[in-house]
Design a protein around this motif. Structure first.
Motif, PDB file in Angstrom:
ATOM      1  N   ASP A 216       0.829  -1.215   0.000  1.00 14.41           N
ATOM      2  CA  ASP A 216       0.000   0.000   0.000  1.00 14.41           C
ATOM      3  C   ASP A 216       0.862   1.263   0.000  1.00 14.41           C
ATOM      4  OD1 ASP A 216      -2.160  -1.677   0.054  1.00 14.41           O
ATOM      5  OD2 ASP A 216      -2.443  -1.548   2.224  1.00 14.41           O
ATOM      6  N   ILE A 217       1.887   1.273   0.813  1.00 17.82           N
ATOM      7  CA  ILE A 217       2.757   2.454   0.868  1.00 17.82           C
ATOM      8  C   ILE A 217       3.482   2.641  -0.462  1.00 17.82           C
ATOM      9  CG2 ILE A 217       4.639   3.537   2.140  1.00 17.82           C
ATOM     10  CD1 ILE A 217       3.933   1.810   4.512  1.00 17.82           C
ATOM     11  N   ALA A 218       3.976   1.534  -1.055  1.00 18.37           N
ATOM     12  CA  ALA A 218       4.707   1.646  -2.319  1.00 18.37           C
ATOM     13  C   ALA A 218       3.795   2.122  -3.446  1.00 18.37           C
ATOM     14  CB  ALA A 218       5.330   0.296  -2.666  1.00 18.37           C
ATOM     15  N   THR A 219       2.582   1.603  -3.507  1.00 19.91           N
ATOM     16  CA  THR A 219       1.657   2.026  -4.561  1.00 19.91           C
ATOM     17  C   THR A 219       1.360   3.514  -4.475  1.00 19.91           C
ATOM     18  OG1 THR A 219       0.648  -0.182  -4.568  1.00 19.91           O
ATOM     19  CG2 THR A 219      -0.619   1.615  -5.557  1.00 19.91           C
ATOM     20  N   GLU A 220       1.230   4.025  -3.263  1.00 23.47           N
ATOM     21  CA  GLU A 220       0.924   5.449  -3.103  1.00 23.47           C
ATOM     22  C   GLU A 220       2.084   6.331  -3.549  1.00 23.47           C
ATOM     23  OE1 GLU A 220      -0.116   8.620   0.516  1.00 23.47           O
ATOM     24  OE2 GLU A 220      -0.034   6.436   0.897  1.00 23.47           O
ATOM     25  N   PHE A 221       3.306   5.986  -3.186  1.00 24.57           N
ATOM     26  CA  PHE A 221       4.439   6.872  -3.483  1.00 24.57           C
ATOM     27  C   PHE A 221       5.016   6.651  -4.880  1.00 24.57           C
ATOM     28  CE2 PHE A 221       4.417   7.214   1.122  1.00 24.57           C
ATOM     29  CZ  PHE A 221       4.661   8.570   1.310  1.00 24.57           C
ATOM     30  N   PHE A 222       4.763   5.495  -5.517  1.00 26.92           N
ATOM     31  CA  PHE A 222       5.242   5.270  -6.885  1.00 26.92           C
ATOM     32  C   PHE A 222       4.173   5.625  -7.918  1.00 26.92           C
ATOM     33  CE2 PHE A 222       8.457   2.474  -4.900  1.00 26.92           C
ATOM     34  CZ  PHE A 222       9.579   2.900  -5.598  1.00 26.92           C
ATOM     35  N   ARG A 223       3.112   6.328  -7.528  1.00 25.39           N
ATOM     36  CA  ARG A 223       2.010   6.588  -8.443  1.00 25.39           C
ATOM     37  C   ARG A 223       2.454   7.457  -9.628  1.00 25.39           C
ATOM     38  NH1 ARG A 223      -1.357   8.202  -5.052  1.00 25.39           N
ATOM     39  NH2 ARG A 223      -2.606   6.298  -4.923  1.00 25.39           N
ATOM     40  N   LYS A 224       3.201   8.509  -9.382  1.00 26.66           N
ATOM     41  CA  LYS A 224       3.568   9.424 -10.474  1.00 26.66           C
ATOM     42  C   LYS A 224       4.489   8.749 -11.486  1.00 26.66           C
ATOM     43  CE  LYS A 224       4.217  14.328 -11.028  1.00 26.66           C
ATOM     44  NZ  LYS A 224       4.446  15.621 -10.340  1.00 26.66           N
ATOM     45  N   LEU A 225       5.442   7.970 -10.997  1.00 24.62           N
ATOM     46  CA  LEU A 225       6.318   7.244 -11.930  1.00 24.62           C
ATOM     47  C   LEU A 225       5.516   6.225 -12.736  1.00 24.62           C
ATOM     48  CD1 LEU A 225       9.153   6.526 -12.981  1.00 24.62           C
ATOM     49  CD2 LEU A 225       9.359   4.932 -11.050  1.00 24.62           C
ATOM     50  N   SER A 226       4.574   5.560 -12.064  1.00 28.49           N
ATOM     51  CA  SER A 226       3.770   4.568 -12.786  1.00 28.49           C
ATOM     52  C   SER A 226       2.936   5.224 -13.878  1.00 28.49           C
ATOM     53  CB  SER A 226       2.856   3.828 -11.808  1.00 28.49           C
ATOM     54  OG  SER A 226       3.611   3.109 -10.854  1.00 28.49           O
ATOM     55  N   ILE A 227       2.361   6.389 -13.636  1.00 29.39           N
ATOM     56  CA  ILE A 227       1.540   7.058 -14.644  1.00 29.39           C
ATOM     57  C   ILE A 227       2.404   7.525 -15.815  1.00 29.39           C
ATOM     58  CG2 ILE A 227       0.181   9.136 -15.032  1.00 29.39           C
ATOM     59  CD1 ILE A 227      -1.048   8.762 -12.312  1.00 29.39           C
ATOM     60  N   ALA A 228       3.609   8.027 -15.517  1.00 29.47           N
ATOM     61  CA  ALA A 228       4.483   8.454 -16.616  1.00 29.47           C
ATOM     62  C   ALA A 228       4.891   7.269 -17.485  1.00 29.47           C
ATOM     63  CB  ALA A 228       5.712   9.157 -16.033  1.00 29.47           C
ATOM     64  N   VAL A 229       5.187   6.134 -16.857  1.00 27.26           N
ATOM     65  CA  VAL A 229       5.562   4.950 -17.633  1.00 27.26           C
ATOM     66  C   VAL A 229       4.349   4.412 -18.403  1.00 27.26           C
ATOM     67  CG1 VAL A 229       6.433   2.597 -17.464  1.00 27.26           C
ATOM     68  CG2 VAL A 229       7.435   4.397 -16.055  1.00 27.26           C
ATOM     69  N   ASN A 230       3.163   4.482 -17.789  1.00 22.42           N
ATOM     70  CA  ASN A 230       1.958   4.037 -18.494  1.00 22.42           C
ATOM     71  C   ASN A 230       1.708   4.858 -19.758  1.00 22.42           C
ATOM     72  OD1 ASN A 230       1.495   2.097 -16.583  1.00 22.42           O
ATOM     73  ND2 ASN A 230       0.021   3.320 -15.425  1.00 22.42           N
ATOM     74  N   LEU A 231       1.999   6.150 -19.726  1.00 22.84           N
ATOM     75  CA  LEU A 231       1.836   6.987 -20.914  1.00 22.84           C
ATOM     76  C   LEU A 231       2.763   6.533 -22.030  1.00 22.84           C
ATOM     77  CD1 LEU A 231       0.756   9.504 -22.405  1.00 22.84           C
ATOM     78  CD2 LEU A 231       2.539  10.837 -21.241  1.00 22.84           C
ATOM     79  N   LEU A 232       3.982   6.159 -21.663  1.00 24.37           N
ATOM     80  CA  LEU A 232       4.926   5.727 -22.690  1.00 24.37           C
ATOM     81  C   LEU A 232       4.591   4.327 -23.211  1.00 24.37           C
ATOM     82  CD1 LEU A 232       8.262   6.989 -21.082  1.00 24.37           C
ATOM     83  CD2 LEU A 232       6.872   8.103 -22.834  1.00 24.37           C
ATOM     84  N   CYS A 233       3.853   3.570 -22.421  1.00 24.56           N
ATOM     85  CA  CYS A 233       3.492   2.214 -22.856  1.00 24.56           C
ATOM     86  C   CYS A 233       2.260   2.176 -23.761  1.00 24.56           C
ATOM     87  CB  CYS A 233       3.247   1.326 -21.646  1.00 24.56           C
ATOM     88  SG  CYS A 233       4.744   0.914 -20.711  1.00 24.56           S
ATOM     89  N   VAL A 234       1.612   3.290 -24.008  1.00 24.73           N
ATOM     90  CA  VAL A 234       0.448   3.319 -24.901  1.00 24.73           C
ATOM     91  C   VAL A 234       0.916   3.036 -26.336  1.00 24.73           C
ATOM     92  CG1 VAL A 234      -1.405   4.767 -25.812  1.00 24.73           C
ATOM     93  CG2 VAL A 234      -0.756   4.920 -23.398  1.00 24.73           C
ATOM     94  N   PRO A 235       0.242   2.164 -27.053  1.00 24.36           N
ATOM     95  CA  PRO A 235       0.648   1.902 -28.442  1.00 24.36           C
ATOM     96  C   PRO A 235       0.659   3.178 -29.284  1.00 24.36           C
ATOM     97  CG  PRO A 235      -0.905   0.236 -27.692  1.00 24.36           C
ATOM     98  CD  PRO A 235      -0.856   1.267 -26.640  1.00 24.36           C
ATOM     99  N   ARG A 236       1.529   3.180 -30.267  1.00 25.89           N
ATOM    100  CA  ARG A 236       1.734   4.397 -31.046  1.00 25.89           C
ATOM    101  C   ARG A 236       0.467   4.818 -31.760  1.00 25.89           C
ATOM    102  NH1 ARG A 236       6.456   3.814 -35.238  1.00 25.89           N
ATOM    103  NH2 ARG A 236       7.415   3.170 -33.267  1.00 25.89           N
ATOM    104  N   THR A 237      -0.258   3.890 -32.332  1.00 28.57           N
ATOM    105  CA  THR A 237      -1.464   4.249 -33.070  1.00 28.57           C
ATOM    106  C   THR A 237      -2.522   4.876 -32.164  1.00 28.57           C
ATOM    107  OG1 THR A 237      -2.282   1.992 -32.732  1.00 28.57           O
ATOM    108  CG2 THR A 237      -1.070   2.437 -34.776  1.00 28.57           C
ATOM    109  N   SER A 238      -2.649   4.344 -30.960  1.00 32.00           N
ATOM    110  CA  SER A 238      -3.629   4.914 -30.015  1.00 32.00           C
ATOM    111  C   SER A 238      -3.186   6.274 -29.512  1.00 32.00           C
ATOM    112  CB  SER A 238      -3.829   3.978 -28.829  1.00 32.00           C
ATOM    113  OG  SER A 238      -4.302   2.716 -29.248  1.00 32.00           O
ATOM    114  N   LEU A 239      -1.874   6.421 -29.349  1.00 28.27           N
ATOM    115  CA  LEU A 239      -1.384   7.701 -28.844  1.00 28.27           C
ATOM    116  C   LEU A 239      -1.556   8.816 -29.876  1.00 28.27           C
ATOM    117  CD1 LEU A 239      -0.030   8.871 -26.326  1.00 28.27           C
ATOM    118  CD2 LEU A 239       2.191   8.440 -27.393  1.00 28.27           C
ATOM    119  N   LEU A 240      -1.455   8.491 -31.168  1.00 31.71           N
ATOM    120  CA  LEU A 240      -1.612   9.517 -32.186  1.00 31.71           C
ATOM    121  C   LEU A 240      -3.053  10.019 -32.266  1.00 31.71           C
ATOM    122  CD1 LEU A 240       0.622   8.027 -35.038  1.00 31.71           C
ATOM    123  CD2 LEU A 240       1.086  10.057 -33.632  1.00 31.71           C
TER     124      LEU A 240
END
Length: 961
Positions: A821-845
């Motif tokens: 629980d503590i790790a999920t709360e404090f790693f939230r911003k890094l996880s969201i930034a990595v999730n943005l980069l993991c979006v497929p290229r076609t969907s991101l365009l």
């Protein structure tokens, strides 16, 4: 018959009268009133000195007393053959005035004359119908009375008026007002003016010394309109040393002074209850309400010579006497008198002789029966026998002994509440407090600086109080506590009595045994050995040995000597605090806390300096800095984590003691006491030092842990978890099963978790420690991610999937360790930034700026624009126009910072609640027991060093059963 000796009796208007013995004994209602009370009041016993009838203003010229004024017995009155010849008639005239005493009566002088009584003297003498003269009665001429009213007219101390035995108080008030010139020209008989004033019978002590001094009146009684002042002063004379006079006062003022006199006498415990009792008895003996004082307008309706009312009163008196058997009442009274005398000391050897009724009342009052449903204190020794009581009953669950005192004028605080007032000079305003609830035992607690003994031993802190215990207050008072609710008077033998008072001496050691408890040297040695080797969580010491004891505990904890449990130092220090709070004086605990906090701070500071010397910040040029391994950082931080854990528990324990001290002070009404305020300030300073120790150890611990993490975190962005032939571990996998790039980072987390568990750090501090580590890891990884995408192609789907996988593996491992629980709360911003980069290229365009801002709200406009502008869409392809921020957010994109700040870490919050230290029950840990034994023997050695060499001996050894 009219001597100064005291006879119980009275009238509805006077305190007491010297009536004949036969007439007083025949009063039935007085006897019934006396039999109706079980115990006489203390004031009635002491009322023998309140015989206050006197005659201070002698007539000028003084009228000679009647040659034969003796009062005959009832039989003689009956033989006289008529109301005119009976003494009872004269008594009824005294209690109930005739018609001449009324307002506006025929004998009222006129107001136009200078002194009506001078010109009407022949009329007064002739207008009085003479009684049938007794054989020995002589004519009594008018007399002159002095009526004092210095407050009514300036320059006049008193005025003289003529009066006869038939002159009523109302008539004399009218003449006195005329003499003082207060009638306003309307005549002395003006009813409105006369009704405003009253004639008072004042009793006081005559002025002594040269010049006479000033009159000191001590008792005041308002005469009724129909009372006859000359008869009053003839029948009620002053005792030796007292004087009486008649004063003219306003009626309202006189009534107020009379009531205040009774109220003050009640408050002082003087003779006011006796006066009231005698007045009530007099009403009962004389016919009750039928003999009440007539009103201002009711005294003039009957002519002076009329004897109807007098005869009816006399008949009523005779009829009430004949209704009871005088012989039976005398016999019962004598039996009660003999029973009381038989209970007096030495009554068996003394000859029973008739005693005075006052002695009988005093003996009856001494037969005190203790309460059966409330605890009480039996006085064994007092300070003033005339003022001290024998039994002091507890009327509340909390009973306060003290001297009382005025309220504080400077602070405006009310006076301290006291249940029992003790007037000895060494008694404090609030000396001692006893709390006795429904269930035993009671608790006794001395106030600060109050000398209190419990069963002969000095009492410094709160202790249990059992029935039969002795409680000494100051140098004078000694009480025994009794509680009848417990079903008995306490133990078979009180603890302060010798255990074997009749036993023979056990041997030569008896000469050196304790005289109070009867224990010999062998018994005392066994008790001492049982304490030195026992497992009871107690550590006793004297104030002179305190510094050495605290220093030894802190030194052993800092050096790591022995195998103490993790919270062993805090337990030993808490035992010291508990001993000071229970056994030593009130002001000792704040001083101990201050010394303890300084010793801990010095030990922690020395340890921080040692770690800093081994891990310097600046290394010499050309010498690379070797990174800290998880094993090395665990060894370095173990002392700091131990001090952080022990100081946290000790702080919670000390806070509980300080709150108890404040609560007890509030209950005793001493919250504004200057000494208490000073003690609380010292306690606050000690608590602040302990807070500083916790803060410092926390900062140093997370500093070295983050310093170690700093060199291991980049592997999460660079390592590839999809190595050839390797399988991804599942949740809860061991550290060895994790990918090689993640093991260093997870190794630091595992080392920190094991270290906090081994040191038994408080769970709140454990979560905050890892919260800070996760905050640092998130900020460091996000800043590295932002920095990596500026100069080279880094933001692409394949690299983002690797980072996402590494991050998921770390979060799964932390979830298995109980930190998910503590790790999920404090790693939230890094996880969201990595999730943005993991979006497929076609969907991101297909996405626009507004939709991306909605889907990834934790990213700032500058961070989102940085990731989109450096995303690799392919050779020669730039970001689409839909990713451009609107003009409203252009300034935020241009001026915003893409890096996370390390200064926005969460604050350290110290844990609240009770301490986890357990100071009850036997000590089960063998290592802690060994250290406790070592400290006890150290204190024994320090005590022996103060003795002469020939008196020293080693610690005793308990004999085996």
């Amino acid at each position: 018959m009219l001597s100064g000796e005291r006879k119980e009796g009275g009238s509805p208007r006077f305190g007491k009268l010297h009536l004949p013995v036969g007439l007083w004994i025949n009063s039935p209602r007085k006897q019934l009133a006396k039999l109706g009370r079980r115990w006489p009041s203390a004031a009635s016993v002491k009322s023998s000195s309140s015989d206050t009838g006197s005659r201070s203003s002698e007539p000028l010229p003084p009228p000679p007393p009647p040659p034969h004024v003796e009062l005959r017995r009832v039989g003689a009155v009956k033989a006289a053959g008529g109301a005119s010849g009976s003494r009872a008639k004269r008594i009824s005239q005294l209690f109930r005035g005739s018609g001449a005493g009324g307002a506006g009566g025929p004998g009222t002088p006129g107001g136009a004359q200078r002194w009506a009584s001078e010109k009407k003297l022949p009329e007064l003498a002739a207008g009085v119908a003479p009684e049938p003269p007794l054989p020995t009665r002589a004519a009594v001429p008018p007399g002159v009375l002095k009526i004092f009213a210095s407050g009514l007219a300036s320059g006049a101390n008193y005025k003289s008026v003529l009066a006869t035995e038939r002159s009523t108080a109302r008539e004399l008030v009218a003449e006195a007002l005329e003499r003082y010139g207060l009638t306003g020209g309307r005549g002395a008989g003006d009813s409105g003016c006369v009704d405003a004033y009253a004639l008072c019978d004042a009793l006081g002590r005559p002025a002594v010394g040269v010049g006479g001094g000033e009159w000191r009146a001590e008792h005041l009684r308002v005469l009724a309109d129909a009372e006859r002042p000359l008869l009053v002063q003839d029948l009620w004379r002053a005792r030796p040393g007292w004087a009486r006079r008649f004063e003219l006062r306003g009626r309202e003022e006189a009534r107020r002074l009379e009531q205040e006199a009774f109220g003050a006498a009640d408050a002082d415990g003087t003779n006011a209850p006796s006066w009231r009792t005698q007045k009530n008895r007099s009403r009962a003996a004389s016919g009750g309400a039928a003999l009440a004082s007539p009103g201002p307008g009711s005294g003039s309706g009957t002519p002076t010579g009329s004897g109807g009312k007098e005869r009816s009163e006399n008949l009523s008196l005779r009829r009430s006497v004949s209704e009871l058997s005088l012989q039976g009442r005398r016999r019962r009274q004598q039996e009660r008198r003999q029973q009381a005398l038989s209970m007096a000391p030495g009554a068996a050897d003394a000859q029973m002789v008739p005693t005075d009724p006052g002695d009988f009342d005093q003996l009856t009052q001494c037969l005190i029966q203790a309460p059966s449903n409330r605890p009480y204190f039996l006085l064994l020794q007092g300070y003033q026998d005339a003022q001290d009581f024998v039994v002091y009953v507890m009327t509340r669950e909390q009973h306060v002994f003290g001297r009382g005192g005025p309220s504080s004028s400077r602070g405006g605080s009310p006076a301290p509440y006291v249940d029992t007032f003790l007037n000895a000079p060494d008694i404090l305003p609030r000396h001692c407090t006893v709390r006795a609830g429904p269930e035993p035992p009671a608790m006794v607690r001395p106030s600060r600086g109050a000398p209190v003994t419990h069963n002969g031993c000095l009492l410094l802190r709160e202790a249990e109080l059992h029935p039969g215990d002795l409680l000494g207050l100051g140098e004078h008072f000694l009480f025994m506590y009794k509680d009848p609710r417990s079903g008995g008077s306490g133990p078979a033998r009180p603890s302060w009595l010798p255990a074997r008072p009749g036993a023979a001496p056990p041997g030569p050691g008896w000469a050196f045994s304790c005289r109070l408890c009867g224990r010999g040297l062998q018994e005392r040695g066994e008790a001492l050995a049982a304490y030195l080797d026992g497992r009871e969580p107690v550590l006793r010491f004297r104030p002179r040995e305190e510094e050495a004891l605290l220093g030894e505990i802190v030194r052993a904890a800092a050096s790591g000597a022995g195998d103490l449990p993790p919270l062993g130092p805090a337990t030993l220090l808490a035992l010291c605090v508990q001993h000071s709070a229970r056994e030593l004086e009130l002001g000792h605990l704040p001083r101990l806390l201050g010394r303890l906090a300084r010793l801990i701070k010095e030990a922690v500071w020395e340890k921080i300096k040692e770690i800093g010397d081994r891990q310097p910040e600046n290394h010499p040029e050309g010498v690379p800095e070797a990174p800290l391994t998880p094993e090395a950082v665990s060894v370095e931080l173990r002392p700091l984590i131990l001090w952080m854990a022990n100081t946290t528990e000790l702080l919670s324990f000390v806070q509980e003691k300080v709150l108890e001290m404040e609560k007890e002070a509030d209950q005793e009404g001493l919250s504004s006491d200057p000494q208490l305020c000073n003690d609380l300030e010292l306690c606050d300073e000690a608590l602040a030092l302990l807070d500083e120790v916790i803060m410092c150890t926390f900062q140093q611990s997370v500093y070295y842990l983050t310093k170690t993490l700093y060199s291991t975190l980049p592997a999460l962005l660079d390592s590839n978890p999809f190595t050839a032939g390797a399988e991804l571990p599942g949740p809860g996998a061991e550290l060895e099963a994790m990918p090689p790039g993640l093991r260093p980072t997870l190794g630091v987390f595992q080392a920190a978790l094991e270290l906090t568990n081994q040191c038994e750090l408080h769970p709140d501090l454990v979560s905050q420690t890892f919260g800070y580590l996760f905050f640092f890891s998130n900020a460091s990884l996000l800043n590295s991610l932002m920095e990596r995408g500026q100069g080279r192609p880094f933001y692409q789907w394949s690299r983002a999937v690797q980072i996402r996988t590494n991050l998921d593996l770390v979060l799964d491992w932390l979830q298995g360790a109980g930190l998910g629980d503590i790790a999920t709360e404090f790693f939230r911003k890094l996880s969201i930034a990595v999730n943005l980069l993991c979006v497929p290229r076609t969907s991101l365009l297909k996405a626009s700026w507004s939709s991306l801002r909605t889907d990834y709200p934790t990213l700032t406009p500058a961070q989102l624009h940085h990731l989109l502008s450096h995303y690799q869409l392919g050779p020669g392809r730039g970001p689409p126009p839909a990713w451009d921020p609107p003009p409203a957010e252009r300034d935020a994109v241009d001026t915003g910072d893409i890096f996370e700040s390390f200064s926005s870490h969460p604050p350290l919050i110290l844990p609240l609640g009770s301490s986890r230290l357990r100071l009850t029950g036997p000590v089960t840990d063998d290592a802690l027991h060994r250290e406790l034994r070592r400290l006890r023997r150290l204190l024994w050695d320090l005590e022996q060093q103060e003795l002469p060499a020939n008196h020293r001996h080693g610690p005793p050894v308990a004999s085996t059963p």
